[in-house]
Design a protein around this motif. Structure first.
Motif, short mmCIF file in Angstrom:
data_model
loop_
_atom_site.label_atom_id
_atom_site.label_comp_id
_atom_site.label_asym_id
_atom_site.label_seq_id
_atom_site.Cartn_x
_atom_site.Cartn_y
_atom_site.Cartn_z
N GLY A 88 64.66 37.54 55.17
CA GLY A 88 64.87 38.61 54.19
C GLY A 88 65.13 38.16 52.78
O GLY A 88 65.56 38.96 51.94
N VAL A 89 64.86 36.87 52.48
CA VAL A 89 65.05 36.36 51.12
C VAL A 89 63.75 36.56 50.34
O VAL A 89 62.66 36.30 50.85
CB VAL A 89 65.44 34.88 51.14
CG1 VAL A 89 65.51 34.31 49.72
CG2 VAL A 89 66.78 34.69 51.85
N ARG A 90 63.86 36.99 49.09
CA ARG A 90 62.68 37.20 48.25
C ARG A 90 62.31 35.87 47.59
O ARG A 90 62.96 35.42 46.66
CB ARG A 90 62.98 38.25 47.18
CG ARG A 90 63.46 39.59 47.74
CD ARG A 90 63.88 40.54 46.64
NE ARG A 90 64.93 39.97 45.82
CZ ARG A 90 65.37 40.51 44.66
NH1 ARG A 90 64.82 41.63 44.20
NH2 ARG A 90 66.33 39.92 43.99
N ALA A 91 61.28 35.25 48.12
CA ALA A 91 60.89 33.92 47.63
C ALA A 91 59.41 33.89 47.31
O ALA A 91 58.61 34.62 47.91
CB ALA A 91 61.22 32.86 48.69
N GLY A 92 59.05 33.03 46.37
CA GLY A 92 57.65 32.86 46.00
C GLY A 92 57.43 31.45 45.48
O GLY A 92 58.37 30.67 45.31
N PHE A 93 56.17 31.10 45.25
CA PHE A 93 55.86 29.79 44.70
C PHE A 93 54.68 29.92 43.75
O PHE A 93 53.89 30.87 43.81
CB PHE A 93 55.55 28.77 45.80
CG PHE A 93 54.33 29.08 46.62
CD1 PHE A 93 53.06 28.69 46.20
CD2 PHE A 93 54.43 29.76 47.83
CE1 PHE A 93 51.93 28.96 46.96
CE2 PHE A 93 53.31 30.04 48.59
CZ PHE A 93 52.05 29.65 48.15
N LEU A 94 54.59 28.94 42.86
CA LEU A 94 53.45 28.82 41.95
C LEU A 94 52.91 27.40 42.06
O LEU A 94 53.64 26.43 41.83
CB LEU A 94 53.87 29.09 40.49
CG LEU A 94 54.28 30.52 40.14
CD1 LEU A 94 54.85 30.58 38.72
CD2 LEU A 94 53.09 31.47 40.27
N ASN A 95 51.66 27.27 42.49
CA ASN A 95 51.04 25.95 42.50
C ASN A 95 49.53 26.08 42.43
O ASN A 95 48.98 27.19 42.37
CB ASN A 95 51.49 25.13 43.72
CG ASN A 95 51.02 25.71 45.04
OD1 ASN A 95 49.91 26.22 45.16
ND2 ASN A 95 51.89 25.63 46.05
N SER A 96 48.87 24.96 42.45
CA SER A 96 47.43 24.90 42.21
C SER A 96 46.58 25.48 43.34
O SER A 96 45.36 25.62 43.19
CB SER A 96 47.00 23.45 41.94
OG SER A 96 47.37 22.63 43.04
N THR A 97 47.20 25.82 44.48
CA THR A 97 46.43 26.37 45.59
C THR A 97 46.16 27.86 45.43
O THR A 97 45.36 28.42 46.19
CB THR A 97 47.17 26.15 46.92
OG1 THR A 97 48.38 26.93 46.94
CG2 THR A 97 47.52 24.69 47.13
N GLN A 98 46.83 28.52 44.46
CA GLN A 98 46.72 29.97 44.33
C GLN A 98 45.59 30.37 43.37
O GLN A 98 45.28 29.66 42.42
CB GLN A 98 48.04 30.54 43.81
CG GLN A 98 49.22 30.34 44.76
CD GLN A 98 50.54 30.56 44.05
OE1 GLN A 98 50.85 29.90 43.07
NE2 GLN A 98 51.33 31.50 44.56
N LEU A 100 44.10 33.24 40.55
CA LEU A 100 44.73 33.83 39.36
C LEU A 100 45.51 35.09 39.71
O LEU A 100 46.62 35.31 39.20
CB LEU A 100 43.66 34.12 38.31
CG LEU A 100 44.18 34.67 36.97
CD1 LEU A 100 45.15 33.69 36.32
CD2 LEU A 100 43.00 34.96 36.03
N ALA A 101 44.94 35.93 40.58
CA ALA A 101 45.60 37.19 40.92
C ALA A 101 46.94 36.94 41.60
O ALA A 101 47.94 37.62 41.32
CB ALA A 101 44.68 38.03 41.81
N GLU A 102 46.98 35.97 42.51
CA GLU A 102 48.21 35.65 43.21
C GLU A 102 49.25 35.08 42.25
O GLU A 102 50.44 35.42 42.32
CB GLU A 102 47.93 34.67 44.35
CG GLU A 102 49.15 34.22 45.14
CD GLU A 102 49.87 35.36 45.86
OE1 GLU A 102 51.02 35.15 46.27
OE2 GLU A 102 49.29 36.46 45.98
N ARG A 103 48.81 34.22 41.36
CA ARG A 103 49.74 33.65 40.37
C ARG A 103 50.36 34.76 39.52
O ARG A 103 51.56 34.76 39.27
CB ARG A 103 49.04 32.63 39.48
CG ARG A 103 48.71 31.31 40.15
CD ARG A 103 48.12 30.33 39.14
NE ARG A 103 49.07 30.01 38.08
CZ ARG A 103 49.99 29.05 38.16
NH1 ARG A 103 50.09 28.31 39.25
NH2 ARG A 103 50.80 28.82 37.15
#
Length: 613
Positions: A88-98, A100-103
């Motif tokens: 239930g933790v709100r977590a995300g990541f930003l990296n080169s696998t994503q 543009l829309a996901e970023r």
């Protein structure tokens, strides 16, 4: 009136229970959490499986703003986020696998304050776009995971970590917590200096992993020895096998598969898609063996790795500890097994001599190797020596390593050393020739080989004077002399040469004590099987089938959701459920590891499995 400190403590404990399902902190977790929640900087050294992640995840949920987690493990960010989302933790990541829309979706969530944690690679913090994004959001803390990557003398050095000192300069009011599972006192000081954490409070846990059995065996036919280990002690278990070269990884994986062991290769020579696919299979499937170079494993959060095997000598104690620490994160019995021989020493010494860098760098590499060799050759408790290396002196014998379970003999090898060194001396000084270990041993044993006949080495005074020892024992003598710096390896062909210290032995000014290996089966087996059976070994007979049904339910649920099984529940939680057999959601909520979100999501399913019995 409740003090701010008491309020923070209450908040942290509520989050621990509600989100993660634990009633109490372990060790000094509570102190770290309280310190960081209050805005303090921290450097945390805690062994793998000791609960480092909670040291920043709890403050992330208690403090205002988003916790930015710097992690070198792009390939694992999705799994890290999945595990947090599951509770239930709100977590995300930003990296080169994503794409543009996901970023953009993650960036928008960050700016809107809709994330609790945001994972970034250290490379991302070198870009203007990422820094501009962070400047626009509200940051609650910075967590720098795998902080030993900043050490330029370390085994996992990442240049981009050197830039992380700017976090303090750009966000001076935001607390920072740096975490690592391994660091000597010197490395700890380097981390603090390079990350500008010189005023941070240090929290250093014991490096002891009592559930891991450390074993180092003489290398004979290493792949066959490995196979015996897996068949005898770890049938059907997940594990990691480390090899030095890509070719060895491929051959070992093929050998295991040909002998009925489910194994996958992992090394830098494979394309990125294959590496990622193999890593995901290892994390999501039960009983797979990953054969890999040391490029694999950092940050792997798979709790049920039952063994880590090394078919080649690690370059340092830090590397060995970091790699073996990937076994038994769940606290259940596990094995750290290393096959070690003469050629390992020769190869590592040659690699140091030909390595890039200045004299100081090569000396540092040699010092690391010397410490590793000392661990291999010790007649003491291996765990005690390992802990002493990390500054924990005075540790009693553990009773759970090979030297405790089957104590090796020590013997006066001075005369044997003199014979071997005299042979090297005569080849070099009398004949102006140098040869490798095998030829020197043949001379001592009086063998009539083509090479000996060709060079007339049967006329040497040391020819045939070593028949009191077997060939394997002589190779052990060479190995231990190399380990102690009484012999050196030179040239592309690994020829033997004397060192300054050799003269002390030849001149009878120094005695040489050597280790004699106890007789063992091929696998170097010590004690009972430590495989899947150990997971249910101390369960009541009636609880075993319940536990197995729970594992089957977990596997099906994980497959349906596309996440690793441990993201649903760890074995330890399933064991407690099988033992206590709760009959209601209220009773189930009291099981360790069952937080509010998992109770709501999986509670009825678990009760359904329990009702089948």
């Amino acid at each position: 009136m409740v003090s701010p400190t008491d309020q923070r403590t209450d908040d942290a404990l509520r989050v621990l229970r509600r989100v993660f399902g634990y009633d109490a902190f372990r060790g000094f977790q509570h102190e770290v959490v309280e310190h960081v929640v209050a805005g303090g900087d921290a450097l945390v050294l805690m062994p793998t499986g000791g609960g480092k992640s909670l040291c920043y995840q709890i403050p992330a949920l208690v403090r205002d703003g988003v916790a930015v987690v710097v992690s070198p493990l792009i390939a694992l960010m999705q799994d890290q986020v999945d595990a947090l989302t599951a509770v239930g933790v709100r977590a995300g990541f930003l990296n080169s696998t994503q794409d543009l829309a996901e970023r953009r979706r993650v960036e928008a969530a960050f700016l809107a304050g809709e994330l609790d944690l945001l994972y970034l690679a250290p490379e991302a913090l070198a870009t203007r776009a990422t820094l501009a994004l962070l400047e626009r959001g509200r940051i609650g803390l910075f967590a720098i995971d795998e902080a030993h990557c900043v050490s330029q003398w370390g085994h996992d050095f990442r240049p981009d970590y050197l830039n992380l000192s700017m976090l303090h300069e750009r966000w001076p009011g935001v607390p920072r917590i740096a975490l690592t599972a391994t660091a000597t006192q010197a490395t700890r000081a380097e981390i603090a200096t390079r990350l500008k954490l010189t005023d941070a409070r240090h929290f250093v846990a014991s490096f002891d992993r009592p559930n891991i059995q450390y074993r180092i065996v003489p290398k004979r036919e290493p792949r066959k020895q490995l196979l015996a280990l897996l068949r005898d002690e770890h049938p059907g278990d997940a594990g990691i096998v480390y090899c030095l070269s890509r070719a060895s990884v491929e051959k070992t994986a093929e050998f295991l598969v040909a002998n009925g062991i489910a194994a996958l290769p992992y090394h830098a020579g494979l394309d990125a898609a294959t590496r990622a696919a193999n890593q995901q299979r290892f994390l999501r499937e039960d009983g797979l063996v990953m054969v890999a170079t040391i490029a694999f494993g950092m940050g792997i959060d798979k709790p049920d790795v039952r063994f880590v095997a090394h078919l080649d000598l690690p370059k340092s104690v830090e590397g060995y500890y970091q790699e073996t620490g990937r076994a038994g994160r769940d606290g259940l019995p596990s094995t750290a097994w290393l096959a070690y021989g003469l050629q390992d020493v020769v190869q590592q010494r040659k690699m140091i001599e030909t390595s890039e860098g200045d004299l100081a760098h090569r000396r540092n590499l040699a010092a690391h190797l010397d410490a590793m060799l000392a661990l291999c050759e010790t007649v003491r408790c291996r765990r005690a020596q390992l802990l002493e290396y990390f500054g924990e002196g005075g540790t009693p014998n553990c009773g759970n390593c090979d030297t405790c379970l089957e104590p090796p003999e020590s013997w006066d090898g001075t005369v044997a050393a003199q014979k071997l060194l005299s042979t090297v001396y005569r080849l070099d000084r009398e004949r102006n020739q140098r040869f490798g270990a095998g030829h020197c041993v043949d001379i001592l044993l009086g063998k009539r080989t083509d090479k000996i006949d060709q060079h007339g080495h049967d006329s040497l005074s040391t020819f045939g004077i070593g028949t009191d020892l077997r060939e394997a024992e002589w190779r052990g003598v060479v190995r231990q002399l190399l380990a102690e710096g009484l012999l050196a390896v030179e040239g592309d062909y690994g020829t033997l040469a004397l060192t300054e210290a050799s003269a002390e032995v030849l001149g009878r000014r120094r005695t040489v004590t050597m280790r004699r290996e106890p007789e063992r089966p091929a696998s170097g087996r010590s004690g009972k099987p430590r495989g899947a059976a150990t997971v249910v070994a101390d369960l009541a007979p009636a609880a075993v089938p319940v536990f197995e049904r729970l594992r089957a339910w977990r596997a099906a649920t994980a497959k349906e959701q596309g996440v690793p099984a441990y993201v649903i529940f760890h074995d330890a939680t399933l064991r407690q459920i099988a033992t206590e057999a709760p009959t209601s959601l209220a009773e189930l909520s009291r099981i360790s590891g069952v937080g509010d979100n998992k109770l709501a999501k999986y509670g009825e399913g678990i009760l359904g499995v329990l009702a089948e019995s």
